[in-house]
Design an enzyme around this catalytic site. Structure first.
Site, PDB file in Angstrom:
ATOM      1  N   ALA A 169      84.235 -60.766  29.946  1.00  0.00           N
ATOM      2  CA  ALA A 169      85.660 -60.763  29.644  1.00  0.00           C
ATOM      3  C   ALA A 169      85.969 -59.736  28.555  1.00  0.00           C
ATOM      4  O   ALA A 169      86.948 -58.984  28.651  1.00  0.00           O
ATOM      5  CB  ALA A 169      86.124 -62.155  29.218  1.00  0.00           C
ATOM      6  N   GLY A 170      85.147 -59.685  27.526  1.00  0.00           N
ATOM      7  CA  GLY A 170      85.380 -58.753  26.417  1.00  0.00           C
ATOM      8  C   GLY A 170      85.288 -57.307  26.869  1.00  0.00           C
ATOM      9  O   GLY A 170      86.128 -56.475  26.514  1.00  0.00           O
TER      10      GLY A 170
ATOM     11  N   PHE B  63      79.502 -70.923  49.252  1.00  0.00           N
ATOM     12  CA  PHE B  63      79.373 -71.601  47.960  1.00  0.00           C
ATOM     13  C   PHE B  63      80.124 -72.921  48.031  1.00  0.00           C
ATOM     14  O   PHE B  63      80.941 -73.119  48.932  1.00  0.00           O
ATOM     15  CB  PHE B  63      79.959 -70.706  46.848  1.00  0.00           C
TER      16      PHE B  63
ATOM     17  N   GLN C  35      82.130 -79.134  32.748  1.00  0.00           N
ATOM     18  CA  GLN C  35      81.385 -79.097  34.008  1.00  0.00           C
ATOM     19  C   GLN C  35      79.891 -79.311  33.805  1.00  0.00           C
ATOM     20  O   GLN C  35      79.281 -78.657  32.955  1.00  0.00           O
ATOM     21  CB  GLN C  35      81.596 -77.758  34.708  1.00  0.00           C
TER      22      GLN C  35
ATOM     23  N   HIS D 216      76.483 -78.832  35.809  1.00  0.00           N
ATOM     24  CA  HIS D 216      75.962 -78.178  37.008  1.00  0.00           C
ATOM     25  C   HIS D 216      74.960 -79.120  37.654  1.00  0.00           C
ATOM     26  O   HIS D 216      74.119 -79.690  36.972  1.00  0.00           O
ATOM     27  CB  HIS D 216      75.297 -76.844  36.654  1.00  0.00           C
TER      28      HIS D 216
ATOM     29  N   LEU E  19      69.421 -72.781  34.680  1.00  0.00           N
ATOM     30  CA  LEU E  19      70.259 -72.846  35.876  1.00  0.00           C
ATOM     31  C   LEU E  19      69.474 -72.458  37.139  1.00  0.00           C
ATOM     32  O   LEU E  19      68.780 -71.447  37.160  1.00  0.00           O
ATOM     33  CB  LEU E  19      71.444 -71.892  35.703  1.00  0.00           C
TER      34      LEU E  19
ATOM     35  N   THR F 299      70.752 -71.500  40.674  1.00  0.00           N
ATOM     36  CA  THR F 299      72.070 -71.163  41.218  1.00  0.00           C
ATOM     37  C   THR F 299      72.508 -72.031  42.403  1.00  0.00           C
ATOM     38  O   THR F 299      71.687 -72.455  43.227  1.00  0.00           O
ATOM     39  CB  THR F 299      72.128 -69.688  41.656  1.00  0.00           C
ATOM     40  N   GLU F 300      73.823 -72.231  42.483  1.00  0.00           N
ATOM     41  CA  GLU F 300      74.421 -72.880  43.643  1.00  0.00           C
ATOM     42  C   GLU F 300      74.118 -72.069  44.911  1.00  0.00           C
ATOM     43  O   GLU F 300      74.110 -72.600  46.017  1.00  0.00           O
ATOM     44  CB  GLU F 300      75.937 -72.947  43.416  1.00  0.00           C
TER      45      GLU F 300
ATOM     46  N   ARG G 157      81.004 -78.942  42.483  1.00  0.00           N
ATOM     47  CA  ARG G 157      79.956 -79.294  41.529  1.00  0.00           C
ATOM     48  C   ARG G 157      80.108 -80.679  40.919  1.00  0.00           C
ATOM     49  O   ARG G 157      79.122 -81.370  40.685  1.00  0.00           O
ATOM     50  CB  ARG G 157      79.924 -78.256  40.406  1.00  0.00           C
TER      51      ARG G 157
ATOM     52  N   HIS H 102      77.284 -77.115  31.950  1.00  0.00           N
ATOM     53  CA  HIS H 102      77.228 -75.748  32.450  1.00  0.00           C
ATOM     54  C   HIS H 102      78.435 -74.907  32.066  1.00  0.00           C
ATOM     55  O   HIS H 102      78.320 -73.722  31.787  1.00  0.00           O
ATOM     56  CB  HIS H 102      77.116 -75.793  33.974  1.00  0.00           C
TER      57      HIS H 102
ATOM     58  N   GLU I 175      85.710 -67.693  29.467  1.00  0.00           N
ATOM     59  CA  GLU I 175      85.408 -69.120  29.356  1.00  0.00           C
ATOM     60  C   GLU I 175      86.007 -69.761  28.110  1.00  0.00           C
ATOM     61  O   GLU I 175      86.311 -70.947  28.101  1.00  0.00           O
ATOM     62  CB  GLU I 175      83.890 -69.350  29.382  1.00  0.00           C
TER      63      GLU I 175
ATOM     64  N   ARG J 173      85.709 -76.445  38.046  1.00  0.00           N
ATOM     65  CA  ARG J 173      85.659 -75.058  38.505  1.00  0.00           C
ATOM     66  C   ARG J 173      84.758 -74.924  39.728  1.00  0.00           C
ATOM     67  O   ARG J 173      83.717 -75.558  39.802  1.00  0.00           O
ATOM     68  CB  ARG J 173      85.114 -74.156  37.398  1.00  0.00           C
TER      69      ARG J 173
ATOM     70  N   SER K  43      83.936 -68.194  38.046  1.00  0.00           N
ATOM     71  CA  SER K  43      83.942 -67.938  36.597  1.00  0.00           C
ATOM     72  C   SER K  43      83.814 -66.453  36.306  1.00  0.00           C
ATOM     73  O   SER K  43      84.554 -65.906  35.486  1.00  0.00           O
ATOM     74  CB  SER K  43      82.841 -68.721  35.894  1.00  0.00           C
TER      75      SER K  43
END
Lengths: 243, 569
Positions: B15-16, B118, B231, B233, B243, B245-246, B277, B342, B366, B377, B382
């Site tokens: 995001a930054g 997903f 959330q 996970h 993690l 992954t999904e 999730r 998560h 986030e 979510r 994300s």
């Protein structure tokens, strides 16, 4: 749980004249990573102990250090994988110590900037994205695994000579772009690696392959650049028109 | 020391960096990050990023409207539908933009960007680069930042946001290298500081995700939104909670209990392992709690039937994680997994332009809550949010700066910042002077266990009330802590001391919100109120800092075209 001895190199340039080893005894689970042990030592024995950490899953590249003589990531070195209950931990070589296990990566990042590590595509893009054959894309996958942890830079004997060699990671990164079908950088632009600080510096002793935690094999990239450079140079010679 | 900039972006993750790349080029912009930008938690995102490109053979009928519907339904109807529509519409051009910037997405035959199914999505629309999508997108945006010569202050921890009379004037930051506190005057500030995962004992998040951006903004007077929605996970590796992954389920992985049964058939018969999730995480925890797990702790994620080739090609990172951190090869053995914290759906209250109610203060990613994710979510949304809203924040903050040109009194700002710095200095001096028997880490772990035990997947009034009381006790002890380190040169204990205050605020707001919300919605599951109650609770929770205590109010949800209905999968 078992009793481990951690012999850690300590150095605060603001206070100490020379680095020294300090020993910590700590009860750790053999399933713990060296990074867990370092965190435990900091939290319970000495809060001034400094080292970098972030993801704890070998993807952010923060915690490269020397563990029992081996350059590696602390988060992925599980205690039971070490032969001994004595764990000797030192900062990455070839770089200045900032404090304890933290080193100054400035020359490493500078070398990365030198190779212009960004995609240089055509001015206009296909509106729905480039069509790239899956196989062609996969050819660069070896190199995009690089997490820029600096382990290869620290292990490289050519970097150790201190003559401004870019190091394995930066050159492998350049190769990733030169091989990317979308990248159109002209040969004249990356030709600047045609020098001892660039691709000709590599001694091909493959220390970078030994230490890379992500199996990038940076010297493959350096060899690839050498081949491509020679081909481009020959092309140049043959294209030259007789006067 | 005082530093001056037009726009200060805090956080060097997706995001930054997206904000920095979209900020007006004629402005003086700097990105401050407490770690090198490539060490940000975005790097750990695995499975992919959603956009209705329709590249998958089964995705021809996909559209951004259907993506928005899935997002809204996944959110249990708490997301603002205008925001979800905006994000899903922007997803398609943003995806192509990322590809043009150099992201090496995996490909389908024919050379188009590959997509995988997903959870909670009607069509396979998650674009990926094997299972290292976060790594490649973060590296690509960082590379573009190098190209654009974006300025970074690396390893500076922002400690205070200076807000006076409803307006943001600047920041204070701790420079790890020098050990000094630095005052920064800015015309606008964007927070892209990420989530607070480590407030929970079991979390997939990086160790640095303590959430101090959210807490700092809160104490400066910026409201927080929907913080009780946390959330979990479904699949984190047993032990270190790394993690998985999904995408592993997207590629066809099964969840198996100790009877060898694919138990999702009892919870979400039509979508099975690819339910959203919140539903899968609760199903797994229920199996474990009711004795159908293994050793009372985990169930299996079985990938063996996918075959060696598919695992090596599509899920190489997962295999690597299992080999190194789990001591097993998923080609030959099932993976022991359990749910872990998560993602934080809630965050700094911002509108669709990423603007907060405080003038000159923006937030994206986030740490913010627009809200697109509502009460839960969807996977793959994300990273999409970070890039879409990071860009929006960069643009709108730039416009704001151009609008106010010259209207801000530099002298006034300077006074406010110095005042804030003096207060911080006296707090630090007190920490150095205090002599406590225990250091901050003791309280740190106590809080994290408390949140896991009493404000976790399943919640109830009694436990929440107990948690709230204990959080206040911990805060009391925190006030009397001392700093054990005697200097501030690369002092990571000091960082934890500073950030811990925010963790306390976040924990308190989550718990208060959860205690007040007497219904079950998305990730917020109340065993004493197990159904959704739209009549009373179809609304956002807004928390404000009022005289040292959070105060809760509520706000309407924006509904456009998707009427709330029962959520079935």
């Amino acid at each position: 749980m078992g009793k481990y001895v951690f012999r850690i190199l300590r150095f605060d340039p603001q206070k100490d004249k020379t680095p020294y080893f300090q020993e910590f005894e700590y009860e750790s689970s053999p399933k713990d990573a060296v990074l867990d042990a370092l965190l435990n030592i900091r939290e319970n024995l000495d809060p001034t102990l400094s080292f970098r950490h972030s993801c704890r899953e070998a993807v952010c590249g923060s915690c490269g250090m020397v563990i029992n003589g081996r350059i590696t990531l602390a988060c992925r070195t599980i205690l039971e994988s070490l032969k001994d209950k004595l764990v000797i931990i030192e900062p990455l070589p070839n770089l200045e110590i900032q404090k304890d296990l933290m080193v100054d990566l400035t020359p490493f990042w500078q070398a990365l900037r030198e190779v212009e590590p960004y995609l240089q595509p055509a001015e206009s893009h296909p509106p729905k994205g480039y069509r790239i054959d899956a196989k062609q894309m996969e050819k660069i996958y070896q190199f995009i695994n690089c997490i820029l942890c600096g382990c290869c830079y620290s292990a490289c004997p050519v970097v150790a000579r201190g003559q401004g060699y870019f190091g394995p990671a930066a050159l492998a990164k350049l190769y990733r772009f030169v091989r990317d079908p979308r990248d159109l950088r002209p040969f004249s632009q990356w030709e600047k690696i045609d020098k001892p600080q660039g691709i000709w510096g590599c001694d091909t002793v493959f220390r970078c392959h030994d230490v890379c935690p992500k199996d990038v094999r940076p010297a493959d990239g350096i060899e690839g650049l050498r081949r491509k450079l020679i081909v481009e140079k020959l092309k140049k010679v043959f294209r030259r028109k007789p006067k | 020391m005082i530093v001056d900039h037009d726009l200060v972006i805090v956080g060097g993750g997706l995001a930054g960096l997206a904000a920095a790349l979209k900020a007006a080029p004629d402005l003086d912009v700097v990105v401050i990050s407490k770690v090198h930008p490539l060490r940000s938690h975005s790097v750990a995102a695995q499975g992919g990023i959603n956009a209705a490109l329709g590249n998958h053979p089964e995705g021809k009928d996909d559209s951004w409207e259907k993506h928005a519907f899935d997002t809204v339904k996944g959110s249990d109807y708490l997301s603002d539908q205008t925001a979800a529509e905006l994000m899903c519409q922007r997803a398609i051009p943003v995806l192509y933009e990322l590809e043009h910037l150099g992201v090496p997405f995996s490909r389908f035959p024919g050379g188009v960007i590959a997509q995988r199914p997903f959870g909670g999505a009607g069509f396979p629309r998650t674009c990926y680069a094997a299972d290292r999508t976060g790594l490649v997108i973060l590296h690509t945006l960082y590379e573009q930042a190098l190209r654009r010569k974006v300025r970074f202050y690396e390893e500076w921890l922002v400690t205070n946001l200076v807000v006076r009379e409803g307006r943001c004037y600047g920041l204070l930051a701790y420079d790890l290298h020098s050990g000094e506190i630095i005052s920064i005057r800015a015309k606008a500030v964007i927070f892209a500081t990420g989530g607070y995962g480590r407030v929970y004992q079991k979390s997939t998040n990086a160790l640095i995700n303590l959430g101090s951006g959210i807490g700092m903004a809160f104490r400066a007077g910026v409201p927080l939104k929907d913080m009780e929605f946390v959330q979990f996970h479904p699949t984190s590796l047993l032990g270190k909670n790394i993690l998985i992954t999904e995408g592993a389920r997207g590629e066809g992985g099964y969840l198996i209990n100790n009877q060898g049964k694919r138990f999702m058939a009892d919870y979400a018969p039509s979508t099975m392992e690819l339910a959203p999730r919140d539903i899968v995480a609760r199903a797994i925890q229920t199996e474990i709690n009711e004795g159908r797990g293994f050793e009372g702790e985990y169930v299996y994620l079985d990938l063996r039937h996918l075959g060696k080739e598919k695992i090596i090609k599509r899920l190489p990172g997962i295999r690597e994680i299992c080999l190194y951190f789990g001591g097993l090869d998923p080609i030959e053995e099932p993976i022991p997994i359990q749910p872990a914290q998560h993602y934080s759906m809630g965050g700094i209250d911002v509108d669709e332009n990423c603007a907060s109610p405080i003038e000159g203060f923006y937030a994206a990613g986030e740490c913010s809550c627009v809200s697109v994710h509502g009460a839960n979510r969807l996977g793959g949304n994300s990273m999409l949010e970070t890039v879409v809203f990071g860009q929006i924040a960069g643009r709108f903050a730039s416009e704001y700066i151009k609008d106010i040109k010259g209207s801000q009194s530099d002298e006034k700002a300077l006074g406010y910042i110095q005042d804030e710095a003096a207060r911080l200095q006296s707090k630090v001096n007190q920490w150095l002077k205090n002599k406590s028997k225990r250091n901050v880490y003791h309280l740190f772990h106590r809080l994290r266990h408390l949140m896991m035990d009493k404000v976790g997947i399943f919640r109830e009034k009694k436990k929440l009330a107990e948690a709230l009381e204990e959080i206040r006790e911990i805060r009391h002890e925190y006030r009397h802590l001392s700093l054990w380190s005697d200097c501030l040169h690369y002092c990571q204990e000091f960082i934890t001391m500073m950030e811990f205050e925010s963790m306390l605020d976040i924990a308190e707001v989550i718990t208060m919100g959860a205690l007040a919300r007497e219904e079950t919605r998305g990730s917020h599951y109340r065993t004493d109120f197990p159904t959704r109650d739209d009549q009373h609770w179809l609304k956002h929770t807004i928390a404000r800092y009022n005289d040292g205590r959070p105060q809760l109010t509520y706000r309407e949800v924006k509904i456009t075209r998707y009427e709330p209905q029962e959520r079935k999968y």
